[in-house]
Write a protein that holds these residues in place. Structure first.
Motif, PDB file in Angstrom:
ATOM      1  N   THR A 107      45.520  34.276 -27.824  1.00 57.07           N
ATOM      2  CA  THR A 107      45.294  33.199 -26.858  1.00 57.07           C
ATOM      3  C   THR A 107      44.819  33.814 -25.549  1.00 57.07           C
ATOM      4  O   THR A 107      45.400  34.784 -25.091  1.00 57.07           O
ATOM      5  CB  THR A 107      46.598  32.443 -26.562  1.00 57.07           C
ATOM      6  N   LEU A 108      43.777  33.253 -24.999  1.00 55.10           N
ATOM      7  CA  LEU A 108      43.328  33.696 -23.681  1.00 55.10           C
ATOM      8  C   LEU A 108      43.424  32.505 -22.753  1.00 55.10           C
ATOM      9  O   LEU A 108      42.863  31.458 -23.031  1.00 55.10           O
ATOM     10  CB  LEU A 108      41.867  34.159 -23.736  1.00 55.10           C
ATOM     11  N   GLN A 109      44.160  32.675 -21.652  1.00 54.00           N
ATOM     12  CA  GLN A 109      44.186  31.565 -20.690  1.00 54.00           C
ATOM     13  C   GLN A 109      43.005  31.714 -19.756  1.00 54.00           C
ATOM     14  O   GLN A 109      42.621  32.820 -19.402  1.00 54.00           O
ATOM     15  CB  GLN A 109      45.461  31.624 -19.873  1.00 54.00           C
TER      16      GLN A 109
ATOM     17  N   ARG B 265      36.853  37.041 -16.462  1.00 55.09           N
ATOM     18  CA  ARG B 265      37.920  38.041 -16.349  1.00 55.09           C
ATOM     19  C   ARG B 265      37.392  39.382 -15.896  1.00 55.09           C
ATOM     20  O   ARG B 265      38.141  40.201 -15.357  1.00 55.09           O
ATOM     21  CB  ARG B 265      38.647  38.181 -17.687  1.00 55.09           C
TER      22      ARG B 265
ATOM     23  N   GLN C 147      48.851  37.356 -29.893  1.00 52.33           N
ATOM     24  CA  GLN C 147      49.005  35.909 -29.901  1.00 52.33           C
ATOM     25  C   GLN C 147      47.666  35.190 -29.964  1.00 52.33           C
ATOM     26  O   GLN C 147      47.621  33.974 -30.111  1.00 52.33           O
ATOM     27  CB  GLN C 147      49.775  35.457 -28.659  1.00 52.33           C
TER      28      GLN C 147
ATOM     29  N   GLY D  42      42.112  38.432 -27.766  1.00 55.90           N
ATOM     30  CA  GLY D  42      43.191  38.592 -26.798  1.00 55.90           C
ATOM     31  C   GLY D  42      44.528  38.932 -27.410  1.00 55.90           C
ATOM     32  O   GLY D  42      45.519  38.270 -27.138  1.00 55.90           O
TER      33      GLY D  42
ATOM     34  N   PHE E 210      50.618  37.695 -21.356  1.00 55.46           N
ATOM     35  CA  PHE E 210      50.504  36.289 -20.965  1.00 55.46           C
ATOM     36  C   PHE E 210      50.424  36.167 -19.447  1.00 55.46           C
ATOM     37  O   PHE E 210      49.636  35.388 -18.916  1.00 55.46           O
ATOM     38  CB  PHE E 210      51.702  35.496 -21.489  1.00 55.46           C
TER      39      PHE E 210
ATOM     40  N   PRO F   2      50.954  26.302 -21.259  1.00 54.86           N
ATOM     41  CA  PRO F   2      50.722  26.361 -19.807  1.00 54.86           C
ATOM     42  C   PRO F   2      51.122  25.061 -19.112  1.00 54.86           C
ATOM     43  O   PRO F   2      51.575  25.067 -17.972  1.00 54.86           O
ATOM     44  CB  PRO F   2      49.217  26.590 -19.684  1.00 54.86           C
TER      45      PRO F   2
ATOM     46  N   GLU G  11      49.188  38.174 -17.514  1.00 58.38           N
ATOM     47  CA  GLU G  11      47.845  38.589 -17.083  1.00 58.38           C
ATOM     48  C   GLU G  11      46.773  37.652 -17.607  1.00 58.38           C
ATOM     49  O   GLU G  11      45.595  37.857 -17.366  1.00 58.38           O
ATOM     50  CB  GLU G  11      47.559  40.012 -17.579  1.00 58.38           C
ATOM     51  N   GLY G  12      47.175  36.664 -18.393  1.00 57.95           N
ATOM     52  CA  GLY G  12      46.195  35.666 -18.817  1.00 57.95           C
ATOM     53  C   GLY G  12      45.869  35.661 -20.296  1.00 57.95           C
ATOM     54  O   GLY G  12      44.971  34.959 -20.733  1.00 57.95           O
ATOM     55  N   ASN G  13      46.581  36.469 -21.118  1.00 55.45           N
ATOM     56  CA  ASN G  13      46.297  36.451 -22.558  1.00 55.45           C
ATOM     57  C   ASN G  13      47.025  35.323 -23.264  1.00 55.45           C
ATOM     58  O   ASN G  13      48.124  35.001 -22.919  1.00 55.45           O
ATOM     59  CB  ASN G  13      46.713  37.767 -23.197  1.00 55.45           C
TER      60      ASN G  13
ATOM     61  N   SER H  67      53.838  41.536 -25.036  1.00 54.24           N
ATOM     62  CA  SER H  67      53.023  40.348 -25.217  1.00 54.24           C
ATOM     63  C   SER H  67      53.192  39.377 -24.048  1.00 54.24           C
ATOM     64  O   SER H  67      52.221  38.754 -23.601  1.00 54.24           O
ATOM     65  CB  SER H  67      53.415  39.696 -26.539  1.00 54.24           C
TER      66      SER H  67
END
Lengths: 357, 416
Positions: free
Chosen positions: A158-160, A95, A156, A153, B412, B114, B414-416, B408
């Protein structure tokens, strides 16, 4: 008969010391590798992405742990935390705009350094006490990840994983993810197989068997214990990164909880301590047996052969799973690898009865 | 080795047969839902009743002839709260034609989000999962469906404001299990503390919450006027018991939605009197849908589990989730016709307007933007025998909640 040992004579050290001195073994390995490479052709999407892929990644993780627990004899009950450090490091490096290859190496190095810090406990304590020290690592790492939003992150947690390329191939489709995981698992496999026949590996084994005896014969146990933690954490960290990028495609703290550490230890123990085949079998068993059992029991119930409540239905696979673990370990305390070895020894000399080892 | 391979092929072949069998058994006019939940690990305190409610409701619809002849089938599997097992179950259910999934597990739902967005399958996350999935534009296929934890905190705070003498100058303690779930409502409470002028202090207890004494002695020192407790399962009665031991009366305690009859009984039916909780779905058997389930499912011997569970808190929540999903399916089939796909079902959800499951729930309205359904709920109180509603259905401070949702959801993207 099956292994065709007659006529196999090694006339040079080089050929006697190769990884698989018996041609039949080599053929099996090549056959399995070919099967693995053809995986996307012979397996449906479901089996490729939900069975083969996680099996490969967890095998790499189990191999990293078996190097530490089986070869070097240092117990580690916080290996999920090691993988978590790798996963989070790699995702943050990517990132920050660095390429994935660098992120993998960075993840490995960061994990190796942090793993070494906790591994330093191994210089003072052994056995169950080391288990406690590594458990502390698990809880400490969990706590830090959950409580530092910059790592986990935000709300939540969660990191995508961002879209990445590995050696110019975008890791997007199921097939490319599968090959990515396969490549890493093959690398770790070959690495661990080779470590066992180097001076480094023999030093680790010496430390495992008796560390002060090792010191007396000139093996610096201080150095080799730390090196064992360094190497194993490096591999574990990269496996964590691969798990995040190739399988989950997102990182959350729960993916690396304490129960995952226990699963990893179970993979290594059920498979057989220090064995490479064992890591494959153990990871497959611990990861896939509950899934197969759940589906099998559900199938029985759909066919009307098993008329019980949903609650009991979901617990039957757990009971069967537990019974299987106990059964396997009673049948062969040295794990699935030893069962494989027994079968192999039997066929080595078949149709005669006695084998040497 | 050969023997081993033979065994392995045998096992794989059996499994393969099992799957194909399941696929063939399915007929075209059946609508399949994947109820892939955690029966064996963390969520066990509710899964059983919740899932029973879901299955019984689907059986009721089938008993009543389905929707235009379409009947419902549920794939029920255990994933043990493990993301990798959840993913396997999800992929398998998708192959078997499921158009809607419910995992009842935050870790698994998070791992699947996802993928459902990519696969265009509806994922419902009632009372679990990502709260920011309420933003339908970012999460077109994810439906939190009921009040998020943010909305629940807002409803509880508003209850104090309206019914307990206002928030200003009050001291409120937020006592939570040390996990992302426990921490989730904190930003809402902080924002409200600033706006309404009350003092907020947060106290975490370690997971799983069997032992909370040290936390509560700190809470006692803070001398709170009200306490919000944010935990689930076994930790909940422990929270209330420890609070009582520390001189905090149950009527000062307001709980997140996870507080059921069993918890109150564990605290002690009399001791728990006055305890308040957030309620997303009405409890009890006194509702037309539950009555019909009793007549046409339970009395016919078709129930999915213990008849005693009918009408409990979590059973009714399960019924409500399926009532909303079936309503969405009905609207989708009316509008687009068979076969039902994930995309049509999603649009069906968007068409739901003021649906209250014959009075069991607050009126829900979904839109392309709002997948939470308004954030409604009510407060109910344990009166010594049962949970008795003390307010009507209402939603509160949705502006603050939506700020949080949007922030939030932007994370998401942006990738969180």
């Amino acid at each position: 008969m099956f292994y065709r040992l007659s006529g196999v004579h090694h006339t040079r050290y080089q050929s006697a010391r190769q990884l698989w001195p018996i041609p039949a073994d080599r053929r099996i390995v090549w056959g399995l590798l070919a099967l693995a490479l053809l995986g996307p052709l012979i397996l449906s999407d479901l089996y490729l992405s939900s069975y083969a892929l996680p099996w490969l990644v967890w095998t790499a993780a189990a191999l990293s742990l078996t190097l530490l627990m089986g070869v070097a004899g240092q117990l580690h009950f916080g290996f999920a935390a090691v993988m978590a450090i790798g996963a989070y490091t790699s995702i943050h490096i990517v990132r920050a705009g660095w390429p994935f290859e660098i992120a993998l190496i960075g993840a490995g190095l960061t994990t190796a350094v942090i793993g070494c810090v906790f591994g330093a406990a191994a210089l003072r304590v052994k056995g169950l006490y080391l288990v406690m020290a590594t458990l502390a690592m698990q809880y400490l790492v969990d706590w830090v990840i959950i409580n530092v939003p910059a790592i986990s992150g935000g709300a939540q947690a969660t990191l995508q994983t961002p879209d990445v390329r590995f050696l110019f191939v975008p890791l997007e489709s199921d097939i490319s993810l599968y090959y990515g995981a396969l490549l890493w698992t093959v690398i770790v496999t070959v690495f661990v197989l080779n470590i066992k026949r180097t001076s480094f590996g023999r030093a680790l084994v010496a430390v495992r068997d008796k560390d002060y005896a090792a010191s007396i014969i000139g093996v610096n146990s201080f150095k080799y214990k730390l090196l064992a933690f360094f190497t194993s954490s490096f591999l574990g960290g990269v496996s964590g990164a691969i798990l995040a990028f190739c399988y989950y495609q997102a990182v959350t703290p729960e993916q690396f909880g304490f129960n995952v550490s226990i699963q990893l230890v179970a993979m290594v123990l059920v498979g057989g301590l220090g064995s490479v085949v064992g890591a494959y079998l153990g990871a497959g068993f611990v990861l896939l047996a509950p899934i197969f059992l759940t589906n099998f029991v559900a199938f029985l119930s759909n066919q009307g052969l098993l008329d019980v409540s949903t609650n009991l239905l979901s617990h039957i696979p757990l009971m069967a799973y537990g019974a299987l673990i106990i059964g396997f370990l009673l049948f062969e305390p040295l794990g699935l690898a030893k069962i494989y070895d027994n079968i192999r020894n039997y066929f080595l000399v078949w149709p005669f009865r006695h084998s040497r080892s | 080795m050969k023997r081993f391979i033979k065994g392995l092929t045998g096992a794989v072949a059996t499994a393969a047969l099992a799957t194909t069998g399941a696929v063939q058994a399915q007929e075209d006019d059946t609508i399949t839902f994947g109820l892939l939940q955690d029966f064996t690990a963390v969520y066990t305190f509710l899964t059983n009743e919740y899932n029973q409610g879901q299955q019984d409701y689907l059986t009721l619809i089938n008993q009543e002839g389905g929707i235009d002849g379409h009947t419902f089938e549920a794939i029920v599997r255990d994933h043990g709260n493990e993301p990798q097992r959840g993913l396997e179950a999800y992929n398998r259910a998708r192959e078997e034609g499921a158009v809607l999934m419910d995992f009842l597990s935050t870790p698994v739902s998070r791992a699947v989000v996802p993928r459902v967005l990519e696969d265009e399958v509806v994922l419902i996350t009632p009372l679990h999962g990502r709260g920011d999935a309420s933003d339908g534009e970012t999460f077109p296929y994810v439906f939190p469906m009921m009040a998020t934890y943010w909305s629940q905190a807002a409803v509880l705070a508003n209850y104090i404001e309206e019914h307990e003498g206002g928030l200003e100058g009050k001291r409120i303690a937020h006592v939570y299990i040390d996990s992302p779930f426990g921490r989730e409502p904190v930003p809402i409470l902080e924002e409200l503390a600033e706006r309404k002028g009350f003092e907020l202090e947060t106290f975490a207890y370690p997971s799983p919450g069997n032992e909370q004494s040290s936390t509560w002695s700190e809470v006692r020192r803070f001398r709170p006027d009200f306490v919000t407790i944010w935990g689930a399962g076994g930790g909940q009665p422990v929270s209330v018991q420890t609070a009582i031991r520390n001189g905090i009366s149950p009527d000062q305690i307001l709980s997140v939605v996870w507080m059921a009859e069993t918890d109150a009984r564990q605290i002690g039916e009399q001791a728990a009197e006055g305890l308040k909780r957030f309620e997303a779905v009405a409890t009890g058997t006194d509702h037309p849908i539950i009555q019909r389930i009793q007549d046409k499912v339970i009395d016919e011997g078709l129930g999915a589990g213990d008849a005693e569970n009918v009408g409990t808190t979590y059973y009714n929540i399960g019924v409500a989730t399926m009532a909303v999903s079936v309503e969405a399916a009905r609207l989708a089939l009316e509008e687009y016709g068979a076969p039902l796909t994930g995309e049509k079902l999603r649009d069906g959800f968007h068409m739901i307007e003021d649906y209250d499951a014959e009075g069991m729930m607050p009126p829900l309205t979904f839109s392309e933007e709002d997948h939470q359904g308004g954030g409604y709920g009510r407060v109910s109180e344990w009166n010594g025998e049962e949970w008795e509603p003390v307010t009507d259905w209402f939603a509160a401070y949705q502006d603050i909640v939506w700020e949080e949702i949007e922030e939030s959801a932007a994370g998401f993207r942006e990738g969180n």
